[in-house]
Design a protein around this motif. Sequence first.
Motif, short mmCIF file in Angstrom:
data_model
loop_
_atom_site.label_atom_id
_atom_site.label_comp_id
_atom_site.label_asym_id
_atom_site.label_seq_id
_atom_site.Cartn_x
_atom_site.Cartn_y
_atom_site.Cartn_z
N THR A 1 0.81 -1.22 0.00
CA THR A 1 0.00 0.00 0.00
C THR A 1 0.84 1.27 0.00
N SER A 2 2.16 1.12 0.18
CA SER A 2 3.03 2.30 0.09
C SER A 2 3.13 2.81 -1.34
N ASN A 3 2.77 1.97 -2.31
CA ASN A 3 2.76 2.37 -3.72
C ASN A 3 1.49 3.15 -4.01
N THR B 1 -6.33 -6.42 0.52
CA THR B 1 -6.98 -7.21 1.57
C THR B 1 -6.61 -8.67 1.40
N GLY B 2 -6.60 -9.40 2.53
CA GLY B 2 -6.37 -10.83 2.51
C GLY B 2 -7.67 -11.55 2.78
N SER B 3 -7.82 -12.77 2.25
CA SER B 3 -9.05 -13.52 2.44
C SER B 3 -8.78 -15.01 2.29
N LYS C 1 -6.43 -3.80 -5.21
CA LYS C 1 -7.16 -2.87 -6.07
C LYS C 1 -6.17 -1.86 -6.63
N LEU C 2 -6.12 -1.76 -7.97
CA LEU C 2 -5.11 -0.96 -8.64
C LEU C 2 -5.70 0.33 -9.20
N HIS C 3 -4.84 1.33 -9.29
CA HIS C 3 -5.20 2.55 -10.01
C HIS C 3 -5.24 2.22 -11.49
N PRO C 4 -6.22 2.78 -12.25
CA PRO C 4 -6.36 2.41 -13.67
C PRO C 4 -5.10 2.59 -14.51
N GLY C 5 -4.24 3.52 -14.14
CA GLY C 5 -3.03 3.76 -14.94
C GLY C 5 -1.84 2.96 -14.45
N LEU D 1 -0.60 -0.04 -15.07
CA LEU D 1 -0.88 -1.39 -14.58
C LEU D 1 0.37 -2.28 -14.62
N HIS D 2 1.12 -2.22 -15.71
CA HIS D 2 2.27 -3.11 -15.87
C HIS D 2 3.34 -2.83 -14.81
N SER D 3 3.64 -1.56 -14.60
CA SER D 3 4.67 -1.23 -13.60
C SER D 3 4.20 -1.57 -12.19
N THR D 4 2.90 -1.40 -11.94
CA THR D 4 2.36 -1.71 -10.61
C THR D 4 2.42 -3.20 -10.35
N ILE D 5 2.07 -4.00 -11.34
CA ILE D 5 2.11 -5.46 -11.17
C ILE D 5 3.55 -5.93 -11.00
N ASP D 6 4.49 -5.31 -11.71
CA ASP D 6 5.90 -5.64 -11.52
C ASP D 6 6.34 -5.35 -10.09
N PHE D 7 5.85 -4.23 -9.55
CA PHE D 7 6.15 -3.86 -8.16
C PHE D 7 5.61 -4.92 -7.20
N ILE D 8 4.39 -5.39 -7.45
CA ILE D 8 3.78 -6.41 -6.59
C ILE D 8 4.62 -7.69 -6.61
N LYS D 9 5.04 -8.10 -7.81
CA LYS D 9 5.84 -9.33 -7.93
C LYS D 9 7.16 -9.21 -7.18
N LYS D 10 7.82 -8.05 -7.31
CA LYS D 10 9.10 -7.85 -6.63
C LYS D 10 8.92 -7.81 -5.12
N THR D 11 7.84 -7.19 -4.68
CA THR D 11 7.58 -7.10 -3.24
C THR D 11 7.32 -8.48 -2.65
#
Length: 798
Positions: free
Chosen positions: A484-486, A493-495, A627-631, A633-643
């Motif tokens: 969430t720092s991004n 959320t976890g489920s 939940k992602l910001h519409p813009g 997407l690719h860089s955000t998903i890369d960030f998630i994978k690295k994290t």
Amino acid sequence: MIKNYFKTAFRNLWRNKIFSSINIFGLAFGLSCCLMMVLFIRNELSYDHFNKNIKSIYRVAFSDYLNQGGCATTPFPVGPALKDQLPEIKAFTRVATMDPYLMKYGVNEYFEPISFGDEELFKIFSFPFKEGNPNTALRDPNSIVLSEPMAKKYFGNEDPLNKIVKIGSTGSLNSRVTGVFKKLPQNSQLQFNCLVSFSTMYKLGWTTNLWQQMPGNYTYVLLNTPGDAKKVSAKLPSFVQHNDGNELSKDISYDLMLQPLGNIHLQSKLQSELPSAGNMSYIYLFGAIAIIILAIACINFVNFATANAIKRAKEIGIRKVIGAQRLQLIKQFLSESFITYLLASLMALLLAQLFLPVFNFIAGKSFVVSDIIQPVIVVGLLLIGIITGFVAGLFPAWSISQLSSIAALKGSVGNSGRKVILRKALVTVQFVASMALMVASAVVFQQMKYIRNQSSLKQRDQVIVFSINNKLAKGYDALKNQLTSNSNILSVTGSTNVPGFTHDSWPIRLTESSEAVQTENYVADDNFFQTMNLSILAGRELTAKNATDIKEGFVLNETAVHALGFQNIQEAIGKTILWGGDKEKKHGSIVGVVKDFHFASLREKIAPALVQFAYYDWMTYNYLLVKLHPGNLHSTIDFIKKTVASYDANWLVDYKFFDENFATLHKKDEQQGQVFATFAVIAILISCLGLFGLTIYATHQRVKEIGIRKVLGASVTGIVNLLSKDFVRLIIIAAFIAFPISWWAMNKWLEDFAYRVQINWMIFLEVGISTILLALITVSFLAIKAANANPVKSLRTE
């Protein structure tokens, strides 16, 4: 003599190349479409019939579970108890579908859907085995059998037997490959690529003895004889009562039933059906489409044969003058019809092979060319040819051969009222069928669009979901904070469970003695509502700041509140409920009511659902929802994978968008809707070909009338209107017949969906206007040509 008939037939076909080509191609196109529909229907009707023991194999399911309807899945203990207590049952097996696990061998690693199977599975079902012993492959714990494609995927050319594949992150599921089976037939309701032995669950101490838990488990039994089904069905109530005293709560009642294996695919409409489940209504619809398209093509064939025969009136007259008998003329026309049909049939087989990949794509099938060239299909084509060729040849031959020689030589072909009515009736039938199909395809499209809109409601299309292991779940708070720092991540959320992905059903009740309500269970944190855009209608959301919420708080959906007996949602706030079964119980109060949300197919009504915090240690998160910001997407998903990799470098982030996954629940409906729409368009195009043939006939019949009108000053537009208005009238008549039929049929189809669109009157208007425009374009081509013809040539009689 016969040789002469066929020689003359080929000459006539060659002399009228354009006319003959349209006739042959139109019939061939209709026949090829019919062939593919027959392939589809035969495939759907043949599900599971490859099993040698099909008459003795039954699935155990609930006809009613806690007064909430039927359910295809059963608790784990049902199968073993049936085998132990009922002598009519020869063997049982279970297939339990689980969440995707990370599977590794060497450098190959992928998330794979894992299923568990009992030792008897390959004895009961006739799944073709390639390597290993099917009788013992699933006997020992930590054994796994793979499909041939999956074995190739992980091991390449290496022998997979006795190799160890790593499953999950703890190593407890790592399994030895004990067998390889061939790719399962596409007409098998059970579809899996790997099976872990059921005894692995016992070894790991997983909970497999709860009679109230409803996992993704399907139970099958093999009876001693097919006739034992009635005996077993009669014993099921006493079986339930016996086990009720041992394992079940006194207020729990099961209504178990047996389902014949051969009937499940098309006739079973229970909750939690397998994804491959079909629908008998589609078989009726597609069967109707096949018959309609074939009928339209055959009507065209008759119309073209009639129009062509009119042009040959003088030929008939000359033949009669030199001594040709009426029977000889009829034989001549019949031979030409059979040759035309034979050429059309050969072209139909070629077209079917050509279009087969396209059909497979839109229908989600995997037919091959050999499926087309089957004895039953070839015999069917021949029978259709005999009937169609006879009718198409006899109708014009009988009409023209009865003319006097003088009338035929003058080209004065009879045009009695009965013949005109028959020809117009045939065209009207074509457009009734075509317009009904167009309306049906439009309704299917709207329903599928409605489903897509429901799945992406309130920007859920920007939510990604991926599974996590125990290591990531234990470090959830730190992982969540880092994600969430991004600024491009709006919430996390976890489920334990995700709507549309997995199911986890548990009972709730108001008191110990009150009736239980089976409820979909979501164990999550307090960001669940924000991430999923769920609306609180009464009370409030769960909050981690409130210590009571963590231990005792529940949020229920509207359906759960009403199922518990509350008259309104406000009344439920603050009331105490009991969650869980005999061994796992939790008392708590309802702090909020959330608006109903879909977590299953729209064919099913929204079931009761509950959201709570983790109460027991085993309630660990299995999924992350981001939940992602519409813009970006690719860089955000890369960030998630690295994290995620920074917390567990061995874990693979295999994400899916929420809305795309939800749409897969209706993939079969989408595919069948595409098939429906495609063939509806084909039907209307073939109908326009028929209209083209009738227009040729009409213009030839009225050639002198057109010449006289031109001499008297009629304009081209006036003549086009003259030739067009009769056909427009036919379409309007067809609309009055087609629209009520299609409205009734599609309302029946929509009844299969608990949530559906209302049929809009604009559909009928648009279909009617579109059909008239298509018809006018078709008619105008010939009408303008006739109107521009030299009237001198039209009026010349000799």
